[in-house]
Design a protein around this motif. Structure first.
Motif, short mmCIF file in Angstrom:
data_model
loop_
_atom_site.label_atom_id
_atom_site.label_comp_id
_atom_site.label_asym_id
_atom_site.label_seq_id
_atom_site.Cartn_x
_atom_site.Cartn_y
_atom_site.Cartn_z
N ALA A 257 -6.63 10.96 -6.59
CA ALA A 257 -5.60 10.53 -5.63
C ALA A 257 -6.06 9.33 -4.82
O ALA A 257 -5.85 9.24 -3.61
CB ALA A 257 -5.20 11.68 -4.71
N LEU A 258 -6.71 8.39 -5.51
CA LEU A 258 -7.17 7.15 -4.87
C LEU A 258 -6.40 5.97 -5.45
O LEU A 258 -6.16 5.90 -6.66
CB LEU A 258 -8.67 6.95 -5.11
CG LEU A 258 -9.61 7.97 -4.46
CD1 LEU A 258 -11.04 7.74 -4.92
CD2 LEU A 258 -9.53 7.89 -2.94
N THR A 259 -6.01 5.05 -4.58
CA THR A 259 -5.27 3.86 -4.98
C THR A 259 -5.99 2.63 -4.46
O THR A 259 -6.50 2.63 -3.34
CB THR A 259 -3.84 3.90 -4.40
OG1 THR A 259 -3.16 5.04 -4.91
CG2 THR A 259 -3.06 2.64 -4.79
N ALA B 209 -7.03 6.48 0.28
CA ALA B 209 -7.23 7.86 -0.16
C ALA B 209 -6.04 8.69 0.29
O ALA B 209 -5.75 8.77 1.49
CB ALA B 209 -8.52 8.42 0.41
N GLN B 210 -5.37 9.31 -0.68
CA GLN B 210 -4.21 10.15 -0.35
C GLN B 210 -4.56 11.63 -0.44
O GLN B 210 -3.71 12.48 -0.18
CB GLN B 210 -3.06 9.82 -1.30
CG GLN B 210 -2.53 8.40 -1.11
CD GLN B 210 -1.66 7.94 -2.25
OE1 GLN B 210 -2.14 7.62 -3.33
NE2 GLN B 210 -0.35 7.93 -2.02
N GLY B 211 -5.80 11.92 -0.82
CA GLY B 211 -6.28 13.29 -0.89
C GLY B 211 -7.61 13.42 -0.18
O GLY B 211 -7.92 12.66 0.74
N PRO C 185 0.83 -1.21 0.00
CA PRO C 185 0.00 0.00 0.00
C PRO C 185 0.86 1.25 0.00
O PRO C 185 2.07 1.19 0.29
CB PRO C 185 -0.81 -0.13 1.30
CG PRO C 185 -0.05 -1.07 2.15
CD PRO C 185 0.68 -2.00 1.23
N PRO C 186 0.28 2.41 -0.33
CA PRO C 186 1.04 3.66 -0.31
C PRO C 186 1.63 3.92 1.08
O PRO C 186 1.06 3.51 2.10
CB PRO C 186 -0.01 4.72 -0.67
CG PRO C 186 -1.12 3.98 -1.31
CD PRO C 186 -1.13 2.62 -0.71
N ASN C 187 2.76 4.60 1.11
CA ASN C 187 3.40 4.91 2.40
C ASN C 187 2.54 5.83 3.25
O ASN C 187 2.48 5.69 4.48
CB ASN C 187 4.77 5.55 2.17
CG ASN C 187 5.76 4.57 1.57
OD1 ASN C 187 5.71 3.38 1.86
ND2 ASN C 187 6.66 5.07 0.72
N LYS C 188 1.88 6.79 2.60
CA LYS C 188 1.05 7.74 3.34
C LYS C 188 -0.34 7.79 2.71
O LYS C 188 -0.48 7.83 1.50
CB LYS C 188 1.68 9.14 3.29
CG LYS C 188 3.03 9.25 4.00
CD LYS C 188 3.56 10.67 3.93
CE LYS C 188 4.92 10.79 4.63
NZ LYS C 188 5.45 12.18 4.56
N TYR C 189 -1.34 7.78 3.56
CA TYR C 189 -2.72 7.93 3.08
C TYR C 189 -3.58 8.46 4.21
O TYR C 189 -3.27 8.28 5.40
CB TYR C 189 -3.27 6.59 2.56
CG TYR C 189 -3.14 5.43 3.50
CD1 TYR C 189 -4.13 5.17 4.45
CD2 TYR C 189 -2.03 4.58 3.44
CE1 TYR C 189 -4.01 4.10 5.32
CE2 TYR C 189 -1.91 3.51 4.31
CZ TYR C 189 -2.90 3.27 5.24
OH TYR C 189 -2.79 2.21 6.10
N ARG C 190 -4.67 9.13 3.83
CA ARG C 190 -5.54 9.77 4.83
C ARG C 190 -6.60 8.82 5.36
O ARG C 190 -7.00 8.92 6.51
CB ARG C 190 -6.21 11.00 4.22
CG ARG C 190 -5.25 12.13 3.90
CD ARG C 190 -6.01 13.37 3.50
NE ARG C 190 -5.12 14.49 3.25
CZ ARG C 190 -5.53 15.72 2.97
NH1 ARG C 190 -6.83 15.98 2.92
NH2 ARG C 190 -4.66 16.68 2.75
#
Length: 757
Positions: free
Chosen positions: A499-501, A519-521, A448-453
């Motif tokens: 900005a969704l993965t 969600a990164q945004g 998964p992404p390193n940073k996400y909200r």
């Protein structure tokens, strides 16, 4: 419809009958009825399944109608949706003289059918096939696995008639299963072989039976349980199999024996006799071909016998038909479909991309696909292979399933790739590159992404999860794939604009597709999850399979089936709520709006609240059924149109293209820029948008395309200062569900509605 299978003989005694409606039924024998109703003026057999229409049906000189809107008070025979097992329906829409010539021409019995053997690798199919070829005798037959397809014919005799049965033995390895859809068809019998040495026999049987049901629903099937080394027969619930597939397949029997050790008599009685009875019971085996059609069949056999000739062209097939006085192209196509189902050739003639070749030897296709799917990974970059490498591999093929096929020409390579694209085994990136999901590397880590909200998790649990579910998804979502984060069973997709993965994982061995959205945004994960669910559900529908949806609650609760959720507020509405239902020992009551709001977003929950508050709503509370239905973009757009007509129908009174007053101010260049960016993210919808805009106002469409491609937004802005053009734009957007349901597009429509005077 009463779903009758036999026409009551009493109807044939009503000689004064003038109108008869038999629509929606399935019966085979229609000949006696047609003879005994001389005054019949209206006959409705729409949506029926009938063996054939007899010549007597022509004697009343009634016209044939194939449109639902043909008024029933007219004289005629209504055949909309009719399916004939041994005749082309389109024949009866031809000139009456042609129909009579068909009936008058001498007929020749087909006496052919096809039997396909399916099962896992090493289940015993090949040895079973060898014993069938050897009249059931035991012998020192080869027992190696089948790679590709082995085809053989066997003559059987019944009541003095000779019948030819074509046996197709399919390889059962995982890599071959992707190809099955290329060849499974109706008008075919199936034999499924499961083994006591390959794990759960129930799992094996259900997997293959589901495969057949997805491509050839209603087909006859014989299930063979191979007792290797005479292992004891236990742990197989026959009644459950019959019950589960009673509406999906016609299971003729479940037999069990050791295909290697059974005596000749036991094998012949248990296997050969069962196959013979099943094959000879096929409706199509007794079909009578007009002599000219049979001559076409014989010509195909001659073409097949030519050494090294694996296919003929569409032009050559049509030439053969014309030489035998068959000129109508739709009947030529029907006959070709018959030849395909009987195993004489393989044809995808209804697909214009694949209409050029009529393949006489199916191994020509399977050999090429097998070679490509087992290509040297040195030539492949995580699923991507250059077209030049494909041509090199197939020019000098090795390691295939048919050693006698020694090369493929470049134009033949394109046909092979089109077959793979048709069944979503491959995706065309460009004229020079192809993407094959099965060739993605297995040693890539997908994290998964390193940073996400925020993060939401969902899963779809299958009884059996075929590999081609994730492969089809990869083909359909190629534009969003993160290529360096893909394996053949696990894939990452990213929507850059939102900005969704998402990570989809089908490789945990639990027949579950795990879905995680990050969600990164500021955009809610539900935006991407809804799209993924739509795609997976479409794939499930195509494959005739289903999955139970689960959502992840928290570490304590784990995942719970969505259908089990009940809103806690229901407890307050009930006088005697009783004990709440439990799921795996846990209470299934939650505040659904809060729970699914986190999963699917507050907008969907708010829309659901609006639905509940409408007077004619069938829902009186938040339910999983309602909330899940709203995750479908098309369904949400449909509901939004009903709930918010002031937004969608704001231009309803204006005529497209009509000159009206100018607008007050009009949308800004920034508004237009935002709209273009939003529409561009919905690729398929954007194509539909351009097409509809061209139909409505070509000048406006040209200005829009210039603004999109060349950034010239000034001209588009000027055109949208005209109220009629603005109305045109609003109506076109509102007519496309995927755009109309987009919150940003809705905001644009609401904004421009205030500009129109």
């Amino acid at each position: 419809s009463n779903q009758i299978s036999v026409i009551p003989p009493e109807i044939g005694q009503l000689t004064a009958l003038t109108s008869l409606d038999l629509s929606g039924n399935h019966f085979l024998d229609f000949s006696k009825l047609a003879k005994n109703l001389p005054r019949l003026k209206i006959l409705n057999v729409s949506n029926c399944v009938i063996n054939q229409l007899p010549i007597e049906i022509l004697y009343q000189d009634l016209p044939f109608w194939d449109k639902y809107n043909a008024p029933l008070k007219k004289r005629g025979i209504f055949i909309k949706g009719l399916r004939l097992l041994t005749q082309p329906v389109s024949l009866f829409l031809k000139d009456r003289q042609l129909i009579m010539e068909y009936f008058k021409e001498a007929k020749i019995p087909v006496n052919d059918t096809k039997v396909i053997l399916l099962g896992d690798g090493n289940a015993g199919k090949t040895y079973t096939m060898e014993r069938i070829k050897g009249n059931g005798k035991k012998g020192d037959y080869p027992t190696c696995e089948t790679h590709g397809i082995l085809i053989t014919s066997r003559t059987m005799v019944s009541d003095g008639k000779q019948y030819n049965i074509r046996f197709w033995d399919f390889g059962g390895q995982h890599i071959m299963r992707s190809m099955h859809r290329c060849f499974l068809s109706e008008r075919t019998c199936y034999v499924v072989v499961v083994s006591t040495r390959l794990g759960s026999m129930m799992d094996q049987a259900r997997r293959w039976l589901k495969t057949i049901a997805s491509f050839a629903k209603g087909s006859p099937v014989l299930l063979v349980i191979n007792l290797i080394d005479n292992d004891p027969y236990r742990g197989f619930a026959e009644n459950r199999i019959y019950e589960e597939f009673q509406d999906k397949l016609d299971i003729k029997g479940i037999v069990h024996l050791s295909v290697m050790d059974a005596s000749d008599d036991e094998f012949n009685y248990t296997i050969l006799k069962s196959i013979k009875d099943m094959a000879l019971a096929m409706d199509s085996i007794e079909m009578l071909f007009p002599k000219s059609w049979n001559d076409i069949r014989e010509e195909l056999f001659k073409e097949t016998a030519i050494e090294g000739q694996y296919y003929i062209t569409q032009e050559r097939f049509q030439e053969i038909c014309r030489n035998n006085h068959l000129y109508e192209e739709d009947i030529q196509q029907w006959l070709l479909d018959w030849f395909n189902d009987l195993g004489y050739c393989v044809s995808y003639g209804k697909d214009i991309r694949l209409s050029e070749y009529k393949v006489l030897n199916p191994e020509w296709i399977t050999n090429a696909i097998y070679i490509l799917l087992t290509s040297d990974r040195v030539m492949v970059d995580n699923g991507i292979i250059w077209r030049s490498n494909i041509e090199t591999v197939l020019k000098n093929p090795s390691g295939g399933t048919a050693p006698e096929i020694d090369h493929y020409e470049p134009d033949e390579c394109e046909y092979i790739l089109e077959v793979m694209r048709k069944f979503e085994l491959s995706y065309k990136i460009s004229d020079n590159q192809e993407f094959l999901p099965a060739l993605c590397d297995e040693d890539i880590t997908v994290d998964p992404p390193n940073k996400y909200r925020s993060h939401v998790a969902s899963s779809m649990v299958y009884e059996f999860l075929p590999e081609n579910v994730i492969h089809k998804f990869m083909v359909r979502s190629y534009g969003r794939l993160v290529r360096n984060c893909c394996t053949s069973k696990k894939v990452m997709i990213r929507d850059e604009l939102s900005a969704l993965t998402a990570i989809l994982d089908a490789g945990k061995g639990d027949d579950t597709l795990h879905i995680d959205i990050y969600a990164q945004g500021d955009r809610h994960p539900s935006e991407l999850l809804g799209w993924i669910r739509n795609e997976i559900n479409d794939i499930n529908h195509d494959l005739n399979i289903s999955a139970e949806e689960y959502i992840f609650i928290n570490q304590e609760e784990g995942s719970i089936a969505v259908r089990e959720l009940i809103d806690k507020r229901e407890l307050e509405r009930r006088e005697n709520p009783g004990r709440p239902p439990r799921y795996q020992g846990r209470k299934a009551y939650f505040f659904i709006d809060e729970l699914l709001g986190e999963l699917f977003g507050d907008e969907i929950v708010q829309t659901a609240v609006e639905v509940i508050s409408t007077p004619d709503s069938k829902f009186d509370s938040l339910t999983p059924e309602l909330l899940l239905s709203l995750t479908s973009e098309d369904e949400r757009a449909h509901i939004i149109r009903k709930l918010r007509p002031n937004i969608v129908n704001v231009f309803g009174d204006m005529v497209l293209g009509e000159k009206t007053t100018t607008v007050h101010n009009g949308p800004s260049v920034k508004d237009i820029t935002n709209l273009i960016e939003v529409i561009a993210t919905e690729k398929e919808a954007s194509y539909e948008f351009i097409a509809k805009l061209l139909d409505a106002n070509s000048n406006l469409a040209t200005a829009y395309m210039e603004a999109t491609k060349q950034g010239k937004k000034g001209k588009l802005s000027d055109m949208l200062s005209n109220a009629a053009n603005l109305a045109t734009l609003g109506q076109v957007i509102s007519s496309i569900p995927k755009l109309a349901s987009n919150p940003a597009v809705q905001q644009f429509i609401e904004t421009i509605s205030h500009f129109v005077k």
